[in-house]
Scaffold this motif. Structure first.
Motif, mmCIF file in Angstrom:
data_model
loop_
_atom_site.group_PDB
_atom_site.id
_atom_site.type_symbol
_atom_site.label_atom_id
_atom_site.label_comp_id
_atom_site.label_asym_id
_atom_site.label_seq_id
_atom_site.Cartn_x
_atom_site.Cartn_y
_atom_site.Cartn_z
ATOM 1 N N VAL A 4 0.864 -1.182 0.000
ATOM 2 C CA VAL A 4 0.000 0.000 0.000
ATOM 3 C C VAL A 4 0.903 1.236 0.000
ATOM 4 O O VAL A 4 2.120 1.122 0.098
ATOM 5 C CB VAL A 4 -0.952 0.026 1.226
ATOM 6 C CG1 VAL A 4 -1.917 -1.154 1.202
ATOM 7 C CG2 VAL A 4 -0.179 0.056 2.523
ATOM 8 N N THR A 49 -1.363 5.515 3.234
ATOM 9 C CA THR A 49 -2.239 4.510 3.836
ATOM 10 C C THR A 49 -1.648 4.014 5.150
ATOM 11 O O THR A 49 -2.358 3.875 6.149
ATOM 12 C CB THR A 49 -2.475 3.339 2.868
ATOM 13 O OG1 THR A 49 -3.163 3.836 1.713
ATOM 14 C CG2 THR A 49 -3.291 2.232 3.512
ATOM 15 N N ARG A 75 -2.212 6.557 7.832
ATOM 16 C CA ARG A 75 -3.612 6.541 8.262
ATOM 17 C C ARG A 75 -3.882 5.348 9.177
ATOM 18 O O ARG A 75 -4.573 5.462 10.181
ATOM 19 C CB ARG A 75 -4.540 6.494 7.050
ATOM 20 C CG ARG A 75 -4.577 7.796 6.292
ATOM 21 C CD ARG A 75 -5.456 7.692 5.078
ATOM 22 N NE ARG A 75 -5.495 8.966 4.374
ATOM 23 C CZ ARG A 75 -5.798 9.091 3.097
ATOM 24 N NH1 ARG A 75 -6.106 8.015 2.375
ATOM 25 N NH2 ARG A 75 -5.802 10.266 2.522
ATOM 26 N N TRP A 76 -3.343 4.181 8.826
ATOM 27 C CA TRP A 76 -3.504 2.989 9.668
ATOM 28 C C TRP A 76 -2.875 3.208 11.034
ATOM 29 O O TRP A 76 -3.411 2.774 12.046
ATOM 30 C CB TRP A 76 -2.896 1.770 9.000
ATOM 31 C CG TRP A 76 -3.651 1.228 7.823
ATOM 32 C CD1 TRP A 76 -4.867 1.644 7.351
ATOM 33 C CD2 TRP A 76 -3.237 0.174 6.963
ATOM 34 N NE1 TRP A 76 -5.228 0.902 6.252
ATOM 35 C CE2 TRP A 76 -4.242 -0.010 5.989
ATOM 36 C CE3 TRP A 76 -2.101 -0.629 6.909
ATOM 37 C CZ2 TRP A 76 -4.150 -0.970 4.989
ATOM 38 C CZ3 TRP A 76 -2.012 -1.583 5.907
ATOM 39 C CH2 TRP A 76 -3.025 -1.758 4.965
#
Length: 79
Positions: free
Chosen positions: A41, A45, A48-49
């Protein structure tokens, strides 16, 4: 688009991992770039995770990801 049922399941899996696993050692921290390659990814991403699912933390202003938490998270997504 996100699936609320999937997100809830992932949150439960991460909470279980947090409460039943020892705290990861500092040497288990990897860069967001390394994590992005492992998870296939983008670095955005991964950031954000980290914020949403608590799989990493900021060190000197940069995100570092716990390899073990990322692996649990990825395994939960594949299920």
């Amino acid at each position: 688009m996100t699936d609320p049922i999937l997100i809830a399941a992932l949150e439960r899996a991460l909470e279980h991992a947090r409460t039943n696993a020892p705290a990861p050692a500092l040497d288990e921290l990897i860069t967001s770039g390394e994590a992005a390659k492992l998870a296939r990814v983008s670095k955005l991403t991964i950031r954000r995770w980290c914020e949403r699912f608590d799989i990493g933390r900021k060190v000197a202003g940069r995100w570092r990801v716990y390899r073990s938490k990322l692996q649990v998270f990825i395994a939960g997504q594949a299920a």
